[in-house]
Design a protein around this motif. Sequence first.
Motif, PDB file in Angstrom:
ATOM      1  N   GLY A   1       4.028  -7.273   6.436  1.00  0.00           N
ATOM      2  CA  GLY A   1       3.644  -6.678   5.164  1.00  0.00           C
ATOM      3  C   GLY A   1       4.666  -6.828   4.061  1.00  0.00           C
ATOM      4  N   GLU A   2       5.884  -7.188   4.420  1.00  0.00           N
ATOM      5  CA  GLU A   2       6.941  -7.367   3.414  1.00  0.00           C
ATOM      6  C   GLU A   2       6.880  -8.746   2.780  1.00  0.00           C
ATOM      7  OE1 GLU A   2      10.237  -4.148   5.015  1.00  0.00           O
ATOM      8  OE2 GLU A   2      10.597  -6.291   5.382  1.00  0.00           O
ATOM      9  N   SER A   3       7.758  -8.936   1.814  1.00  0.00           N
ATOM     10  CA  SER A   3       7.787 -10.192   1.055  1.00  0.00           C
ATOM     11  C   SER A   3       9.144 -10.866   1.173  1.00  0.00           C
ATOM     12  CB  SER A   3       7.496  -9.922  -0.428  1.00  0.00           C
ATOM     13  OG  SER A   3       6.217  -9.363  -0.604  1.00  0.00           O
ATOM     14  N   LEU A   4       9.137 -12.165   0.956  1.00  0.00           N
ATOM     15  CA  LEU A   4      10.360 -12.955   0.857  1.00  0.00           C
ATOM     16  C   LEU A   4      10.136 -14.042  -0.176  1.00  0.00           C
ATOM     17  CD1 LEU A   4      11.679 -13.778   4.468  1.00  0.00           C
ATOM     18  CD2 LEU A   4      12.892 -12.510   2.684  1.00  0.00           C
ATOM     19  N   ARG A   5      11.216 -14.449  -0.813  1.00  0.00           N
ATOM     20  CA  ARG A   5      11.146 -15.610  -1.690  1.00  0.00           C
ATOM     21  C   ARG A   5      12.175 -16.628  -1.214  1.00  0.00           C
ATOM     22  NH1 ARG A   5      12.437 -16.257  -8.151  1.00  0.00           N
ATOM     23  NH2 ARG A   5      14.558 -15.948  -7.368  1.00  0.00           N
ATOM     24  N   LEU A   6      11.689 -17.795  -0.898  1.00  0.00           N
ATOM     25  CA  LEU A   6      12.558 -18.899  -0.490  1.00  0.00           C
ATOM     26  C   LEU A   6      12.850 -19.784  -1.690  1.00  0.00           C
ATOM     27  CD1 LEU A   6      10.878 -19.961   2.876  1.00  0.00           C
ATOM     28  CD2 LEU A   6      12.530 -18.129   2.446  1.00  0.00           C
TER      29      LEU A   6
ATOM     30  N   MET B   1       6.429 -15.467  -0.763  1.00  0.00           N
ATOM     31  CA  MET B   1       5.600 -15.121   0.385  1.00  0.00           C
ATOM     32  C   MET B   1       5.392 -13.613   0.394  1.00  0.00           C
ATOM     33  SD  MET B   1       7.289 -17.589   3.295  1.00  0.00           S
ATOM     34  CE  MET B   1       8.839 -16.711   3.339  1.00  0.00           C
ATOM     35  N   ASN B   2       4.150 -13.222   0.283  1.00  0.00           N
ATOM     36  CA  ASN B   2       3.791 -11.799   0.287  1.00  0.00           C
ATOM     37  C   ASN B   2       2.948 -11.468   1.513  1.00  0.00           C
ATOM     38  OD1 ASN B   2       5.040 -11.508  -2.267  1.00  0.00           O
ATOM     39  ND2 ASN B   2       3.147 -12.102  -3.297  1.00  0.00           N
ATOM     40  N   SER B   3       2.882 -10.194   1.819  1.00  0.00           N
ATOM     41  CA  SER B   3       2.057  -9.727   2.947  1.00  0.00           C
ATOM     42  C   SER B   3       2.319 -10.553   4.206  1.00  0.00           C
ATOM     43  CB  SER B   3       0.565  -9.793   2.575  1.00  0.00           C
ATOM     44  OG  SER B   3       0.312  -9.004   1.431  1.00  0.00           O
ATOM     45  N   LEU B   4       3.579 -10.685   4.536  1.00  0.00           N
ATOM     46  CA  LEU B   4       3.957 -11.535   5.665  1.00  0.00           C
ATOM     47  C   LEU B   4       3.411 -10.995   6.986  1.00  0.00           C
ATOM     48  CD1 LEU B   4       7.514 -12.428   4.467  1.00  0.00           C
ATOM     49  CD2 LEU B   4       5.778 -14.097   5.135  1.00  0.00           C
TER      50      LEU B   4
ATOM     51  N   GLY C   1      16.115 -26.628   6.262  1.00  0.00           N
ATOM     52  CA  GLY C   1      15.270 -25.570   6.790  1.00  0.00           C
ATOM     53  C   GLY C   1      15.934 -24.205   6.722  1.00  0.00           C
ATOM     54  N   THR C   2      15.100 -23.195   6.629  1.00  0.00           N
ATOM     55  CA  THR C   2      15.587 -21.811   6.635  1.00  0.00           C
ATOM     56  C   THR C   2      14.662 -20.979   7.519  1.00  0.00           C
ATOM     57  OG1 THR C   2      16.296 -19.942   5.249  1.00  0.00           O
ATOM     58  CG2 THR C   2      14.325 -21.127   4.522  1.00  0.00           C
ATOM     59  N   GLN C   3      15.248 -20.142   8.344  1.00  0.00           N
ATOM     60  CA  GLN C   3      14.482 -19.379   9.333  1.00  0.00           C
ATOM     61  C   GLN C   3      13.883 -18.131   8.695  1.00  0.00           C
ATOM     62  OE1 GLN C   3      13.947 -19.930  12.825  1.00  0.00           O
ATOM     63  NE2 GLN C   3      12.542 -18.182  12.594  1.00  0.00           N
ATOM     64  N   VAL C   4      12.592 -17.934   8.980  1.00  0.00           N
ATOM     65  CA  VAL C   4      11.902 -16.703   8.588  1.00  0.00           C
ATOM     66  C   VAL C   4      11.353 -16.063   9.857  1.00  0.00           C
ATOM     67  CG1 VAL C   4       9.931 -15.723   7.357  1.00  0.00           C
ATOM     68  CG2 VAL C   4      11.307 -17.518   6.285  1.00  0.00           C
ATOM     69  N   THR C   5      11.694 -14.808  10.063  1.00  0.00           N
ATOM     70  CA  THR C   5      11.204 -14.080  11.221  1.00  0.00           C
ATOM     71  C   THR C   5      10.493 -12.824  10.743  1.00  0.00           C
ATOM     72  OG1 THR C   5      13.027 -14.898  12.587  1.00  0.00           O
ATOM     73  CG2 THR C   5      11.827 -12.964  13.394  1.00  0.00           C
TER      74      THR C   5
END
Length: 124
Positions: A15-20, A83-86, A117-121
């Motif tokens: 549900g959280e967001s990230l910006r790459l 990236m929203n609503s992850l 590359g960058t890791q998203v968990t």
Amino acid sequence: QLKLAESGGGSVQPGESLRLSCAGSGFVLDFYAMAWFRQAPGKERESLLCIDKNDEITYYKDSVKGRFTISRVNAENTVYLQMNSLKSEDTGVYYCAANLFRICRPDEADYGRWGQGTQVTVSS
């Protein structure tokens, strides 16, 4: 040296967001179609979405439509992935890439420049 460098990955809850970010050096990203790819654990890398030279966006992955968007800031020579609503299924390594043919295409073989590359968990 022509280079792309992703940043902004991390661990978040559903549900959280990230910006790459994808910063270019040695070449001007505005001249290229730029895409984001993702490689989930144990799976092949897949294309998610792309922005062309005219800033038109093409989605290749239905599951990210309405949640992810791509943009570019030419003054920063940087492309972003908001990236929203992850969801947990969004977990993976995210790559940005520049398209050799300067138009959006889903096939990674058409992309000649890649970031590391960058890791998203995404996990609760």
